[in-house]
Design a protein around this motif. Structure first.
Motif, PDB file in Angstrom:
ATOM      1  N   PRO A  27      75.893  38.975  -2.652  1.00 55.25           N
ATOM      2  CA  PRO A  27      75.016  38.038  -3.163  1.00 55.25           C
ATOM      3  C   PRO A  27      75.478  36.987  -4.004  1.00 55.25           C
ATOM      4  O   PRO A  27      74.659  35.864  -4.384  1.00 55.25           O
ATOM      5  N   ASP A  28      76.908  37.141  -4.456  1.00 52.30           N
ATOM      6  CA  ASP A  28      77.387  36.100  -5.136  1.00 52.30           C
ATOM      7  C   ASP A  28      77.737  34.997  -4.459  1.00 52.30           C
ATOM      8  O   ASP A  28      77.479  33.685  -5.303  1.00 52.30           O
ATOM      9  N   ARG A  29      78.390  34.924  -3.239  1.00 45.05           N
ATOM     10  CA  ARG A  29      78.342  33.486  -2.345  1.00 45.05           C
ATOM     11  C   ARG A  29      78.814  33.866  -1.256  1.00 45.05           C
ATOM     12  O   ARG A  29      78.807  35.196  -0.829  1.00 45.05           O
ATOM     13  N   TYR A  30      78.715  32.807  -0.059  1.00 44.59           N
ATOM     14  CA  TYR A  30      79.035  33.179   1.277  1.00 44.59           C
ATOM     15  C   TYR A  30      80.695  33.320   1.232  1.00 44.59           C
ATOM     16  O   TYR A  30      81.185  32.254   0.792  1.00 44.59           O
ATOM     17  N   GLU A  31      81.102  34.435   1.635  1.00 39.42           N
ATOM     18  CA  GLU A  31      82.551  34.553   1.506  1.00 39.42           C
ATOM     19  C   GLU A  31      82.848  35.052   2.979  1.00 39.42           C
ATOM     20  O   GLU A  31      83.049  36.101   3.516  1.00 39.42           O
ATOM     21  N   GLU A  32      83.496  33.922   3.725  1.00 39.42           N
ATOM     22  CA  GLU A  32      84.248  34.196   5.182  1.00 39.42           C
ATOM     23  C   GLU A  32      85.247  34.971   5.276  1.00 39.42           C
ATOM     24  O   GLU A  32      86.395  34.320   4.413  1.00 39.42           O
ATOM     25  N   LEU A  33      85.670  35.848   5.930  1.00 41.44           N
ATOM     26  CA  LEU A  33      86.911  36.353   5.953  1.00 41.44           C
ATOM     27  C   LEU A  33      87.741  36.162   7.251  1.00 41.44           C
ATOM     28  O   LEU A  33      88.946  36.061   7.202  1.00 41.44           O
ATOM     29  N   ALA A  34      86.991  35.877   8.556  1.00 44.68           N
ATOM     30  CA  ALA A  34      87.691  35.645   9.722  1.00 44.68           C
ATOM     31  C   ALA A  34      86.667  34.925  10.621  1.00 44.68           C
ATOM     32  O   ALA A  34      85.524  35.031  10.551  1.00 44.68           O
ATOM     33  N   ARG A  35      87.231  34.138  11.649  1.00 42.17           N
ATOM     34  CA  ARG A  35      86.379  33.499  12.487  1.00 42.17           C
ATOM     35  C   ARG A  35      87.168  33.187  13.789  1.00 42.17           C
ATOM     36  O   ARG A  35      88.368  32.895  13.652  1.00 42.17           O
ATOM     37  N   CYS A  36      86.552  33.503  14.938  1.00 41.12           N
ATOM     38  CA  CYS A  36      87.136  33.051  16.003  1.00 41.12           C
ATOM     39  C   CYS A  36      86.121  32.703  17.015  1.00 41.12           C
ATOM     40  O   CYS A  36      84.959  32.862  16.986  1.00 41.12           O
ATOM     41  N   SER A  37      86.608  31.887  18.146  1.00 44.62           N
ATOM     42  CA  SER A  37      85.733  31.373  18.989  1.00 44.62           C
ATOM     43  C   SER A  37      85.782  32.306  20.367  1.00 44.62           C
ATOM     44  O   SER A  37      86.970  32.549  20.844  1.00 44.62           O
TER      45      SER A  37
END
Length: 645
Positions: free
Chosen positions: A375-385
């Motif tokens: 709930p602290d923040r949006y934290e993205e670790l990885a992304r791929c298409s």
């Protein structure tokens, strides 16, 4: 030896049908809430993306995968049929396929089956978009029973196609039907016989859930305009809460943590948390609103509850199209009071699986995301298409460290878990497939031909819009015809209907929208002129010519124009389909009404009836022909919507 053979068969069958901790046997997982207990996701993946276990072609449909043991199940549609298929989880190869119906909206905006199957023991249950419910063998795909309860009870409210998944509880299958005294039904899981019926309101697209409350279990079923709560064992109606009026699309799954229930509606209708409580006589339920969050409107992607916070996408405007994502914000809300912890546009409209303090999300742009559930923040670790050229609404399935994804053309299995949770998964190496290696060629973006889109593309155009479009098309026709009349100085002897004139009309209709729409705040649609011009010229060339053979068009000219007409219609159809313009297809039916007039006008012109004032007369005849074409299409469009409603 005689004893060991049956025992061996029993052990083999048990290995196929038993449900392990890593299985994903239902829509939204083993607990129907998007939580994958026991799964451990990796902390990140390489720049090229996670390893692809397998990739395969698949038919149309929005049905998600369910996974039990080494078998995965989903529904697909080809040009010839709809089918429930079973594939090997290690290879993706088809083990069996059960065909159950003709294609559903094969050329429509939303083709194919919608509902995700359900596996229970040695049986798998499915629902087709027309309401057919079936039960087949997990091992062989052999049909055990099937019935169409929507037809039996005259079900209402699922005009886009039945989308809810079968819910198996104890020895019953719970199904929303939307019939009179049969909004919700329970049938015997072994035979399909009706056990109980409840409610009389039209159904919607959400899958019911079964939740505990005190010493009983409650079915929670979002309907078209209400929320129905019934005793799971007897079907006795305990509560029906009004949600809306008129046609409404409730698609998202309710979320429950005893005794609190969260439901959400689409398109700015918000989300509400209720507190449930049994009353003294046990025949009814008490329900009071704990909080309402205006900015948590789930649509086809449902939220998940992790610890004390909800994570989900708040859809503010229309769903995604090929050229743009859905409009809205991904939000994190407190389960306690509905207050917002954070919001972000980065994830997009995403289906979510929560596992081990992380969120695995698959958004409508075909991207797979790994985020921290905090709930602290949006934290993205990885992304791929994964599928960059498709709109992806199908929910993912997570089983033994692998996520199963699909579109209307392709299905993939991707390794996203650690080796401890997926001991049988291949270890990534140089020969392992990558996401880049499975992607097909990019698709053409149709917005270049239209220069934009309507605010709500699937909605029927208003009469004001249709009148504006008509005037724009007529203006184009008059301008092009006037220019050709002046340049050619028509005197009644020349060939006024030259290919140049007709090509100019076709091109003007096809490109004007793309030129004007980026410059204005509204939306002009001039493609009907292109469709009409190709139709009119084709009709003229196929009219019987005068006796003078020298005036007859050559066969190649008539055939060539017919090819152009078919090509224009095909491009128009493709653009409408990709942009979600559901009712504008009616302009392809306009020639049915307009061709007789077009041929009559062409015949009259060839017989000398329009020779005295050739330019003015022929321009007038074309204006009349286009008017008939346009408003005949509009009448069909409005009439079809009225009948469907």
């Amino acid at each position: 030896m005689q004893r060991s053979v049956p025992l061996l068969i029993l052990l083999m069958f048990t290995a196929i049908t038993s449900t392990d901790a890593g299985d994903w046997p239902n829509f939204r997982g083993p607990t129907h809430d998007g939580l994958a207990v026991g799964e451990t996701l990796v902390d990140s993946w390489p720049e090229a993306g996670p390893a692809v276990v397998w990739s395969r072609s698949i038919g149309q449909g929005y049905s998600g995968f369910v996974v039990v043991g080494n078998r995965a199940f989903t529904q697909e549609q080809t040009l010839y049929h709809q089918a429930l298929i079973c594939v090997d989880t290690d290879t993706g190869k088809t083990l069996w396929s059960y065909r159950y119906g003709w294609p559903h909206e094969g050329g429509g905006l939303y083709p194919g089956p919608r509902a995700t199957p359900t596996v229970d023991g040695d049986r798998v249950y499915f629902m087709g978009p027309n309401g057919l419910v079936g039960c087949v063998s997990v091992a062989t795909g052999t049909l055990i029973w099937s019935r169409n309860y929507k037809e039996e009870f005259d079900g209402k409210g699922t005009d886009f196609g039945v989308s809810a998944s079968p819910v198996v509880w104890q020895s019953m299958v719970i199904l929303p039907v939307g019939g009179q005294e049969a909004s919700l039904i329970a049938v015997d899981a072994a035979t399909g016989d009706v056990v109980w019926k409840c409610g009389s309101q039209p159904a919607s697209y959400a899958t019911p859930i079964i939740v505990p409350l005190g010493d009983r279990h409650i079915v929670v079923a979002p309907l078209e305009n209400s929320l129905l709560l019934a005793d799971a064992k007897t079907g006795h109606k305990l509560m029906e809460q009004d949600l809306s009026s008129g046609y409404d699309e409730h698609s998202s799954a309710p979320i429950y943590r005893e005794p609190l229930l969260f439901t959400s509606g689409p398109f700015r209708s918000g989300g509400t948390q209720y507190q449930l409580s049994p009353v003294e006589d046990g025949a009814k339920l008490g329900m009071k609103i704990e909080w309402f969050a205006k900015e948590m409107s789930n649509d086809i992607a449902s939220s998940v509850l992790v610890d004390d916070h909800l994570y989900g996408f708040d859809l503010r405007e229309p769903q995604s199209r090929l050229h743009r994502p859905s409009r809205g914000h991904f939000r994190c809300l407190s389960w306690q009071d509905g207050s917002e912890a954070w919001n972000s546009q980065e994830p997009g409209h995403a289906n979510i699986i929560a596992a081990g303090g992380k969120l695995l999300m698959f958004n409508d742009r075909g991207e797979l995301l790994l985020c921290r559930a905090t709930p602290d923040r949006y934290e993205e670790l990885a992304r791929c298409s994964v599928f960059p050229d498709d709109v992806c609404w199908t929910p993912p399935a997570l089983s033994n460290g692998r996520v199963f994804l699909r579109t209307h053309q392709q299905a993939v299995c991707i390794q996203v878990g650690t080796s401890e949770t997926s001991p049988n998964s291949p270890v990534p190496n140089e020969s392992t497939a990558t996401l880049a290696s499975i992607r097909g060629p990019g698709r053409f973006n149709p917005t270049v031909l239209l220069g934009g889109e309507r605010e709500f593309p699937a909605a029927t155009p208003s009469w004001q819009e249709l009148q504006l479009w008509y005037l724009a098309n007529m203006t184009l026709l008059i301008v092009v015809a006037g220019v050709f009349a002046v340049l050619r100085r028509f005197d009644g002897q020349g060939d006024w209907t030259t290919i140049g004139y007709w090509l100019a009309l076709i091109i003007a209709g096809a490109v004007t929208s793309g030129i004007i729409n980026p410059l204005i705040s509204g939306f002009l649609f001039t493609w009907p002129l292109a469709v009409w011009a190709a139709m009119q010229r084709t009709a003229e060339l196929y009219v019987v010519a005068p006796n003078d053979r020298s005036e007859r068009p050559s066969p190649w000219r008539a055939r060539g124009m017919l090819i152009i007409f078919v090509a224009v219609g095909g491009i128009y159809f493709h653009c409408c389909r990709m942009l979600g313009m559901a009712t504008e297809w009616a302009f392809l039916a306009g020639p049915v009404a307009a061709v007789p007039l077009a041929m009559a006008l062409a015949w009259g012109g060839k017989q000398g009836q329009l020779v005295r004032y050739p330019a003015a007369a022929r321009i007038t005849s074309h204006l009349v022909s286009f008017t008939v074409f346009y408003w005949a299409s509009v009448i069909l469009m409005k009439g079809w919507i009225r009948v469907a409603s």
